[in-house]
Design a protein around this motif. Structure first.
Motif, short mmCIF file in Angstrom:
data_model
loop_
_atom_site.label_atom_id
_atom_site.label_comp_id
_atom_site.label_asym_id
_atom_site.label_seq_id
_atom_site.Cartn_x
_atom_site.Cartn_y
_atom_site.Cartn_z
N ASP A 150 -13.20 12.17 -13.48
CA ASP A 150 -11.91 12.09 -14.16
C ASP A 150 -11.94 11.01 -15.24
O ASP A 150 -11.41 11.19 -16.35
CB ASP A 150 -10.82 11.77 -13.13
N LYS A 151 -12.55 9.88 -14.92
CA LYS A 151 -12.64 8.78 -15.89
C LYS A 151 -13.48 9.19 -17.10
O LYS A 151 -13.16 8.83 -18.24
CB LYS A 151 -13.23 7.54 -15.23
N ARG A 152 -14.55 9.93 -16.86
CA ARG A 152 -15.38 10.41 -17.97
C ARG A 152 -14.59 11.34 -18.90
O ARG A 152 -14.69 11.26 -20.12
CB ARG A 152 -16.60 11.14 -17.43
N ILE A 153 -13.83 12.23 -18.27
CA ILE A 153 -13.03 13.16 -19.07
C ILE A 153 -11.99 12.41 -19.89
O ILE A 153 -11.72 12.76 -21.05
CB ILE A 153 -12.37 14.22 -18.16
N ASP A 154 -11.43 11.35 -19.33
CA ASP A 154 -10.46 10.54 -20.07
C ASP A 154 -11.08 9.96 -21.35
O ASP A 154 -10.44 9.91 -22.40
CB ASP A 154 -9.92 9.40 -19.20
N VAL A 155 -12.33 9.51 -21.26
CA VAL A 155 -13.02 8.97 -22.44
C VAL A 155 -13.20 10.06 -23.49
O VAL A 155 -12.95 9.85 -24.69
CB VAL A 155 -14.38 8.37 -22.05
N ILE A 156 -13.61 11.24 -23.05
CA ILE A 156 -13.79 12.36 -23.97
C ILE A 156 -12.46 12.76 -24.61
O ILE A 156 -12.40 13.06 -25.81
CB ILE A 156 -14.44 13.55 -23.24
N LYS A 157 -11.39 12.72 -23.83
CA LYS A 157 -10.07 13.02 -24.38
C LYS A 157 -9.67 12.01 -25.45
O LYS A 157 -9.06 12.37 -26.47
CB LYS A 157 -9.03 13.06 -23.26
N ASP A 158 -10.02 10.74 -25.26
CA ASP A 158 -9.74 9.72 -26.28
C ASP A 158 -10.51 10.03 -27.56
O ASP A 158 -9.98 9.84 -28.67
CB ASP A 158 -10.12 8.33 -25.76
N VAL A 159 -11.76 10.47 -27.42
CA VAL A 159 -12.55 10.85 -28.59
C VAL A 159 -11.87 12.03 -29.30
O VAL A 159 -11.75 12.05 -30.54
CB VAL A 159 -13.98 11.24 -28.17
N ILE A 160 -11.40 12.99 -28.53
CA ILE A 160 -10.72 14.15 -29.10
C ILE A 160 -9.47 13.73 -29.86
O ILE A 160 -9.23 14.18 -30.99
CB ILE A 160 -10.38 15.17 -27.99
N ILE A 161 -8.66 12.86 -29.26
CA ILE A 161 -7.44 12.40 -29.92
C ILE A 161 -7.76 11.73 -31.25
O ILE A 161 -7.07 11.94 -32.26
CB ILE A 161 -6.67 11.42 -29.00
N ASN A 162 -8.81 10.92 -31.27
CA ASN A 162 -9.22 10.25 -32.50
C ASN A 162 -9.55 11.26 -33.60
O ASN A 162 -9.16 11.09 -34.76
CB ASN A 162 -10.45 9.37 -32.23
N HIS A 163 -10.23 12.37 -33.23
CA HIS A 163 -10.57 13.38 -34.23
C HIS A 163 -9.37 14.24 -34.61
O HIS A 163 -9.28 14.70 -35.75
CB HIS A 163 -11.73 14.24 -33.71
N VAL A 164 -8.47 14.45 -33.68
CA VAL A 164 -7.24 15.18 -34.02
C VAL A 164 -6.47 14.43 -35.10
O VAL A 164 -5.96 15.02 -36.06
CB VAL A 164 -6.34 15.37 -32.76
N ASN A 165 -6.40 13.12 -34.95
CA ASN A 165 -5.67 12.30 -35.93
C ASN A 165 -6.31 12.38 -37.31
O ASN A 165 -5.64 12.18 -38.33
CB ASN A 165 -5.61 10.85 -35.46
N LYS A 166 -7.60 12.72 -37.34
CA LYS A 166 -8.31 12.88 -38.61
C LYS A 166 -8.40 14.35 -39.02
O LYS A 166 -9.05 14.68 -40.02
CB LYS A 166 -9.72 12.30 -38.50
N LYS A 167 -7.78 15.22 -38.22
CA LYS A 167 -7.81 16.67 -38.45
C LYS A 167 -9.23 17.22 -38.46
O LYS A 167 -9.60 18.05 -39.29
CB LYS A 167 -7.09 17.03 -39.75
N GLU A 168 -10.04 16.74 -37.50
CA GLU A 168 -11.45 17.13 -37.43
C GLU A 168 -11.74 17.89 -36.15
O GLU A 168 -11.26 17.53 -35.07
CB GLU A 168 -12.33 15.87 -37.47
N SER A 169 -12.57 18.91 -36.26
CA SER A 169 -13.09 19.63 -35.10
C SER A 169 -14.46 19.06 -34.73
O SER A 169 -15.18 18.53 -35.59
CB SER A 169 -13.21 21.13 -35.41
N VAL A 170 -14.81 19.17 -33.45
CA VAL A 170 -16.00 18.49 -32.93
C VAL A 170 -16.78 19.40 -31.98
O VAL A 170 -16.20 20.25 -31.30
CB VAL A 170 -15.57 17.20 -32.19
N LEU A 171 -18.10 19.20 -31.96
CA LEU A 171 -19.00 19.91 -31.05
C LEU A 171 -19.62 18.90 -30.08
O LEU A 171 -20.21 17.91 -30.51
CB LEU A 171 -20.09 20.63 -31.85
N PHE A 172 -19.48 19.16 -28.77
CA PHE A 172 -20.05 18.30 -27.73
C PHE A 172 -21.21 19.01 -27.05
O PHE A 172 -21.04 20.10 -26.51
CB PHE A 172 -19.00 17.97 -26.67
N VAL A 173 -22.39 18.39 -27.06
CA VAL A 173 -23.57 18.96 -26.39
C VAL A 173 -23.67 18.33 -25.00
O VAL A 173 -23.78 17.11 -24.87
CB VAL A 173 -24.86 18.67 -27.18
N THR A 174 -23.64 19.17 -23.96
CA THR A 174 -23.61 18.62 -22.61
C THR A 174 -24.40 19.52 -21.66
O THR A 174 -25.37 20.15 -22.07
CB THR A 174 -22.15 18.38 -22.17
N HIS A 175 -23.98 19.57 -20.38
CA HIS A 175 -24.77 20.19 -19.33
C HIS A 175 -23.91 21.12 -18.47
O HIS A 175 -22.69 20.97 -18.42
CB HIS A 175 -25.41 19.11 -18.45
#
Length: 230
Positions: A150-175
């Motif tokens: 849950d804590k990890r997802i919260d960090v990723i959500k913060d990253v998403i919010i930062n890019h939303v504020n910049k109107k940017e889409s993002v690609l996450f490479v994971t597992h």
């Protein structure tokens, strides 16, 4: 949150180099060493062809940043996959994107040897590992806990919010297993509290270079790619 029509893509790393081509065909010892990063192979030389095949029809044109797992745990395959994607973006969209490390994209922490015996694995294969892993999430055990995830997802959500504020889409490479956790999180309306083993059992396998995209609010999930390595 105003999503500004941004999209957030989660993609599994590419197919591993020989002789580790397919997780679903590996023996107990190899799976154990891969999970703990005692082995950390790169990806197959034909990765760009597989990426093109698995993502056919997916529009990545709005993506302005590629994140990858730089935790030091199973990181080589993630970085090499991100570089393949950067090459793709340069060829198709004339965008120069330098992959950025985000350790929270690492695979779920687990040790196959602590989840199932070799005899159990020989009898029941990968499903035995999956069920034991999900049970450990839900009921406690040797794996990464629901609280930690849950804590990890919260960090990723913060990253998403930062890019939303910049109107940017993002690609996450994971597992794959971490993507299954994200799938459950999205389908359960942004929470893991009260999750069951059955919730995880119902998730989809993310084969190499397949994945899904979601909204800034993590309110929907649209999948792409085939299950050719199921």
């Amino acid at each position: 949150m105003n999503s500004n029509n941004t999209q957030f893509f989660f993609i599994r790393h590419g197919q591993l180099v020989e002789p580790y081509l397919n997780h679903l065909a590996m023996d107990y010892s190899t799976l154990s060493d891969l999970a703990t990063s005692a082995l950390d192979p790169g990806i197959n030389k034909n990765a760009i062809d597989l990426f093109n095949s698995q993502t056919s029809g997916v529009d990545f044109s709005a993506v302005s940043r590629i994140y990858y797992n730089n935790s030091g745990i199973q990181s080589r395959r993630s970085l090499e996959s991100a570089k393949i994607m950067a090459e793709f973006f340069l060829r198709r969209y004339k965008k120069e994107l330098t992959p950025v490390g985000l350790s929270e994209l690492k695979e779920v922490r687990f040790d196959v040897r602590q989840l199932v015996s070799e005899d159990d694995f020989k009898k029941n294969g990968m499903p035995a590992i999956r069920t034991a892993l999900y049970d450990s999430f839900v009921n406690g055990g040797s794996t990464e806990s629901i609280v930690e995830l849950d804590k990890r997802i919260d960090v990723i959500k913060d990253v998403i919010i930062n890019h939303v504020n910049k109107k940017e889409s993002v690609l996450f490479v994971t597992h794959d297993f971490f993507m299954r956790v994200l799938e459950v999180y999205i389908k359960r309306f942004n929470q893991l509290r009260g999750v069951t083993v059955d919730d995880f059992e119902k998730t989809s396998l993310n084969s190499y270079f397949s994945g899904f995209f979601t909204t800034a609010e993590l309110s929907s999930l649209t999948r792409w790619g085939s299950d050719i390595f199921r």
